[in-house]
Design a protein around this motif. Structure first.
Motif, PDB file in Angstrom:
ATOM      1  N   LEU A   1      37.743  72.013  53.312  1.00  0.00           N
ATOM      2  CA  LEU A   1      38.994  72.115  52.858  1.00  0.00           C
ATOM      3  C   LEU A   1      38.971  72.541  51.169  1.00  0.00           C
ATOM      4  N   GLU A   2      37.943  71.948  50.523  1.00  0.00           N
ATOM      5  CA  GLU A   2      37.749  72.069  49.134  1.00  0.00           C
ATOM      6  C   GLU A   2      37.211  73.567  48.940  1.00  0.00           C
ATOM      7  N   SER A   3      36.297  74.046  50.000  1.00  0.00           N
ATOM      8  CA  SER A   3      36.057  75.395  49.758  1.00  0.00           C
ATOM      9  C   SER A   3      37.092  76.412  49.943  1.00  0.00           C
ATOM     10  N   VAL A   4      37.882  76.223  51.210  1.00  0.00           N
ATOM     11  CA  VAL A   4      39.064  76.895  51.316  1.00  0.00           C
ATOM     12  C   VAL A   4      40.006  76.958  49.900  1.00  0.00           C
ATOM     13  N   ASP A   5      40.160  75.814  49.337  1.00  0.00           N
ATOM     14  CA  ASP A   5      41.128  75.627  48.329  1.00  0.00           C
ATOM     15  C   ASP A   5      40.441  76.530  46.977  1.00  0.00           C
ATOM     16  N   ARG A   6      39.150  76.659  46.944  1.00  0.00           N
ATOM     17  CA  ARG A   6      38.631  77.460  46.079  1.00  0.00           C
ATOM     18  C   ARG A   6      38.881  78.759  46.084  1.00  0.00           C
TER      19      ARG A   6
END
Length: 381
Positions: free
Chosen positions: A223-228
């Motif tokens: 989710l962190e990767s998607v958010d960035r």
């Protein structure tokens, strides 16, 4: 005696089926001028990102991993992906703007009545002609006729696949493998046309959730990767471009000890010709004259583990929306919606890697059905 299932989806107003029509309206489509606008502000161009498995409950629960999306949650909408809460069905609703009973993609594994066999609507292996199975126009096809530049971005193997052809055809397809590459491709595509609708798909969050569980640290990392990536996308598109983020379903983690194994429950297969659906949403296709007995058996056996409905009951209640005559035979004679942490599997017929999955979806809990619509409006008025 168990209570009845929750209310069925409001397909006409607050479901995933309303997203692309509302986006089309927001960029000036005359074909969709009368659809619910979902509060979307007008824009010249739009990028729609569908993150597979990004349920609204999960996003809010794990929002510490998503500072960019979290900053927009105050204005985000909670929509209903529909039933069953599974990718193939949701893609049909998303792509056509119609409920499952109209587009006809009514589950993960469904009966092709003409062939009397169940096929997988996600892989489409040995499936029917996709444009005959789903003949209605997609939103992408409709807006392309109005001069809008439509671009669809995903992995290369999606191009020309059965599900893509059935649910998401229209415009041009551009393949990109990594998420960063898809963001760059989306920015290039939206800049290439003064009126543009760009669709970007990302599936790894769903994969991580299935394998590791949606409560896992691995899910949070993804989710962190998607958010960035979404933050980069929003910062890179032209000022007259809106970015909309949604999903096809949510997910729940289901302990293996809470799963009924049909391989050890032969009575549950008595009178059943085909088993369709998936572990959280089973559809049973019965031998002639056996449907009522199968329904009674499953209701008794499942108890509080599932809501079990006959086809007519499920259709009347509106779980599939308005159901076309061509679609009705594709729906199981018996439909079992799993409750709590329950699921149904068949260890004798299912690949081991699928049996090992932790995160599941398909049923009617809010964790599975609720999807977000996060909209970042155009910077230029």
């Amino acid at each position: 005696m168990t209570s009845g299932p929750p209310a069925p989806p409001a397909y006409a107003s607050t479901s995933l089926a309303n997203v692309l029509p509302a986006v089309a309206r927001s960029i000036g489509s005359g074909r969709y001028a009368g659809v619910p606008d979902l509060g979307l502000a007008p824009a010249r161009r739009a990028v729609v990102v569908l993150v597979d498995g990004l349920g609204d409950v999960l996003l809010r629960r794990r929002s510490g991993h998503a500072p960019f999306l979290r900053s927009h949650l105050g204005s985000a909408l909670r929509l209903d992906c529909g039933f069953p809460s599974t990718t193939a069905t949701s893609m049909g609703s998303f792509g056509t703007g119609l409920p499952p009973g109209q587009h006809g993609l009514v589950g993960y594994e469904v009966l092709d009545p003409d062939q009397d066999r169940v096929f997988n609507e996600l892989s489409w292996e040995n499936g029917p002609n996709p444009t005959a199975w789903q003949p209605l126009p997609t939103v992408f096809e409709q807006v392309a006729t109005e001069g809008v530049g439509v671009t669809r971005i995903g992995p290369g193997f999606f191009d020309g696949s059965g599900l893509t052809t059935a649910a998401l055809r229209g415009g041009r397809f551009q393949a990109a493998r990594e998420l960063d590459d898809r963001v760059v491709t989306a920015v290039t595509a939206v800049r290439s046309d003064p009126r543009a609708l760009v669709y970007l798909y990302w599936g790894d969050l769903d994969k991580v959730g299935h394998v590791n569980g949606c409560g896992s640290w691995e899910w949070g990392d993804e989710l962190e990767s998607v958010d960035r990536a979404l933050a980069r996308l929003a910062a890179s598109v032209p000022g007259d471009t809106a970015v909309h983020v949604t999903a096809d379903h949510g997910m729940v983690d289901v302990p293996h000890l809470r799963r009924t194994d049909l391989a050890h429950e032969p009575v549950l297969l008595t009178g059943v010709r085909h088993v369709g659906g998936e572990p959280r949403s089973v559809q049973l296709y019965c031998e002639p004259g056996a449907a009522e007995d199968v329904l009674a058996t499953w209701r008794t056996a499942m108890g509080r583990g599932a809501w079990v409905l006959g086809r007519d009951e499920a259709v009347r209640a509106g779980w599939f929306g308005e159901v076309a005559d061509r679609v009705r035979p594709r729906i199981g004679d018996v439909v079992a919606m799993m409750r709590g942490e329950h699921a149904v599997v068949h260890t004798g017929r299912t690949r081991p890697e699928l049996l090992r999955l932790i995160g599941l979806h398909g049923s009617v809990s809010v964790d599975e059905r609720a999807v977000p619509l996060v909209s970042i409006g155009a910077r230029d008025g």
